[in-house]
Design an enzyme around this catalytic site. Structure first.
Site, PDB file in Angstrom:
ATOM      1  N   HIS A 187      -6.014  14.160 -26.256  1.00 30.14           N
ATOM      2  CA  HIS A 187      -4.858  13.777 -27.074  1.00 30.14           C
ATOM      3  C   HIS A 187      -3.890  14.953 -27.203  1.00 30.14           C
ATOM      4  CE1 HIS A 187      -6.567   9.958 -28.235  1.00 30.14           C
ATOM      5  NE2 HIS A 187      -7.681  10.542 -28.605  1.00 30.14           N
ATOM      6  N   GLU A 427       2.116  -6.628   2.103  1.00 31.10           N
ATOM      7  CA  GLU A 427       1.979  -5.492   3.014  1.00 31.10           C
ATOM      8  C   GLU A 427       1.383  -5.895   4.355  1.00 31.10           C
ATOM      9  OE1 GLU A 427      -0.509  -2.596   0.998  1.00 31.10           O
ATOM     10  OE2 GLU A 427      -1.551  -4.181  -0.063  1.00 31.10           O
ATOM     11  N   ASN A 450       4.688   0.962   3.303  1.00 28.93           N
ATOM     12  CA  ASN A 450       3.931   1.854   4.195  1.00 28.93           C
ATOM     13  C   ASN A 450       3.022   1.052   5.118  1.00 28.93           C
ATOM     14  OD1 ASN A 450       5.129   3.673   2.479  1.00 28.93           O
ATOM     15  ND2 ASN A 450       3.239   4.323   1.495  1.00 28.93           N
ATOM     16  N   ASP A 451       2.178   0.197   4.528  1.00 25.08           N
ATOM     17  CA  ASP A 451       1.282  -0.622   5.353  1.00 25.08           C
ATOM     18  C   ASP A 451       2.042  -1.692   6.112  1.00 25.08           C
ATOM     19  OD1 ASP A 451      -1.265   0.467   5.218  1.00 25.08           O
ATOM     20  OD2 ASP A 451      -1.725  -0.481   3.305  1.00 25.08           O
ATOM     21  N   CYS A 498       7.302  -0.930  -3.786  1.00 21.12           N
ATOM     22  CA  CYS A 498       6.561   0.199  -4.346  1.00 21.12           C
ATOM     23  C   CYS A 498       6.152   1.200  -3.270  1.00 21.12           C
ATOM     24  CB  CYS A 498       5.326  -0.279  -5.116  1.00 21.12           C
ATOM     25  SG  CYS A 498       4.102  -1.126  -4.110  1.00 21.12           S
TER      26      CYS A 498
END
Length: 541
Positions: A187, A427, A450-451, A498
């Protein structure tokens, strides 16, 4: 002297060192005769401790927000914990000992119990028990709160700092803090990051001889200097000024909308790999988290992370984002992300093998554990879930069946949760081609470029020999992106990116013209992409 540690929050600080020594709460065992009076002493001290914590809570709410101040409410609740209170009062009654000794013994016992637990989150509670116990003892002994202030700006050095001590820091005076102990997920660390105070933990600085000396804290490279030479001072003065200049430029974009010149709005979110990344998300003013890579919880663990460990991580992120959307991607291991304890067989082509949702739908108990943790955390913020490597409608329907079982289990256990948006990662070319059908089953799409690029071009993105022909701007890829956006919108799905392509500034305008609703990028790219969005005019042909 140059020392090293772990960084809690980045930044560079230069100034006088001030060593903080906790109030000595040494406790002696004393036999008492008036048991009821001693129990009342404890009860009065407990109530005073709760009052003090209430003051800290109000101060923390003003400075770091309600979510980050919640630690003090938790400490108040711990003081009222029946097991904790009964252990203390029983010891006073049966052993006829003073309240200080009973509190110290109970605090040590509970702290040892928490510290011995397997779960990281529960181990962190050991420090909380010690903190509340020391507070009660200090009150019983008539000691006031030790001040954490000074007449001039200083770098604070301490063995460790409890949350209640951290919140007392005068941010106008404290340049940074350095501690010997502590955790990057405690914390205190979260509060420090939220306060934007450069901080290091795990620094083994000397017991004597450093108080009042000149020091430098490098929160980027986790370095700590005591009485550095003139060359080092000059180097860090220059780095500090460069860092401050960058901050000034970025600050001009903070708080501004992600809106084009013609009035088109877009959500700009951040990608993260774990709890510690949230500080960068907040510091760069992201509108939410578009990709929480949950597999890092597995990659950083020596065994399957428990439901409690996952719940703690998801809950912390949700609370820190204070109502902003947090999209959690379910476990995505396999291919280039191997985890030993999963005992995955060696594959000829792992990128197209046993990975991601395929593992989850095969090893459903692992999947259910994660989903329970996510749904439990949903009660504390705005969480959405997305599933990777989808190639069929049937997979989505199986996922929904498992979710129904998980929710039924939570209902039976009386555990609260919220309904969450469900989405899938696009993807694979298969998902692109049936995106019109998939859109009927989910609330949103998030394209993992990416994929998608490697599968579309039949190029292994891990193979450096193919770098010269790996082209994320390939027309086939861009056409697929447009197809997904159009199919998603027809069925009421919102669509985002993303993958790394989302942070490609040369394509920002292209994505806006395609109609993307959201871009999720690394935290450091948020303000740069915001600048591109605000300088785009979609009304121009």
């Amino acid at each position: 002297m140059e020392l090293h540690g772990k960084s809690v929050f980045g930044g560079i600080a230069m100034g006088r060192l001030s060593v903080y020594h906790k109030t000595d709460n040494a406790v002696k065992r004393t036999k008492i005769t008036d048991i009821e009076a001693e129990k009342k002493r404890f009860e009065d001290a407990k109530e005073e401790a709760k009052r003090q914590l209430g003051v800290f809570y109000e101060k923390a709410v003003r400075e770091v927000g309600e979510v980050n101040a919640a630690i003090f409410e938790m400490h108040q609740m711990m003081l009222d914990d029946l097991d904790y209170v009964e252990s203390i009062t029983n010891m006073i009654e049966t052993q006829q000992v003073n309240a200080e000794f009973a509190v110290a013994s109970t605090g040590d016992n509970f702290a040892q119990m928490f510290a011995a637990m397997d779960d990281d989150y529960m181990r962190e509670r050991a420090a909380d028990v010690k903190d509340i116990s020391n507070r009660v003892i200090s009150i019983l002994q008539g000691n006031g709160d030790a001040g954490l202030s000074g007449d001039e700006p200083f770098i604070l050095l301490a063995d460790d700092l409890a949350p209640s001590e951290t919140v007392q820091l005068d941010k106008s005076k404290v340049l940074a803090f350095v501690t010997r102990h502590g955790s990057t997920n405690s914390h205190t660390a979260i509060l420090a990051r939220t306060m934007n105070i450069p901080a290091l933990i795990g620094v083994d600085f000397p017991e004597e001889g450093v108080d009042g000396q000149f020091g430098i804290v490098d929160g980027f490279d986790a370095k700590f200097f005591v009485e550095p030479d003139e060359d080092t001072k000059a180097e860090y003065r220059k780095l500090k000024e460069e860092n401050e200049q960058k901050k000034r430029l970025l600050q001009e974009l903070k708080g501004k909308e992600n809106i084009t010149k013609d009035g088109t709005k877009i959500n700009l979110y951040a990608n993260i790999g774990g709890v510690s990344d949230v500080a960068n998300v907040l510091a760069n003013d992201a509108g939410g988290i578009g990709l929480f890579r949950s597999e890092f919880l597995y990659l950083e663990s020596e065994d399957y992370p428990t439901e409690e460990a996952q719940f703690a991580a998801y809950k912390t992120v949700a609370e820190n984002m204070a109502g902003k959307k947090v999209i959690i991607r379910t476990l995505d291991i396999g291919a280039d992300k191997q985890v030993g304890y999963f005992d995955l067989e060696k594959e000829e082509n792992p990128a197209m093998g046993y990975r991601a949702i395929r593992i989850c739908l095969d090893r459903t108990e692992i999947f259910k554990t994660q989903l329970r943790a996510i749904y439990r955390a949903s009660y504390y913020g705005t969480i959405a879930i997305m599933f990777p490597m989808i190639i069929s409608v049937n997979e989505v329907k199986k996922i929904k069946e498992i979710i129904a079982e998980v929710k039924a289990g939570l209902d039976a256990d009386g555990i609260p949760y919220k309904d969450v948006e469900l989405g899938i990662m696009i993807e694979t070319p298969a998902a692109v081609m049936i995106s019109d059908l998939l859109a009927k089953e989910v609330d949103f799409f998030s394209i993992g470029t990416n994929d998608l690029t490697q599968y579309t071009l039949a190029i292994d993105r891990q193979n450096p020999k193919l770098d010269n022909i790996y082209d994320s701007h390939h027309e086939a890829v861009l056409r697929m992106l447009k197809m997904v956006v159009d199919n998603g919108h027809k069925e009421g799905c919102w669509v985002g990116i993303c993958g790394e392509l989302g942070a490609d500034e040369t394509l920002t305008e292209t994505f806006l013209r395609m109609g993307f609703d959201e871009l999720s990028v690394s935290p450091s790219m948020i303000l740069r992409i915001r600048d591109k969005i605000r300088n785009t005019d979609l009304s121009e042909k």
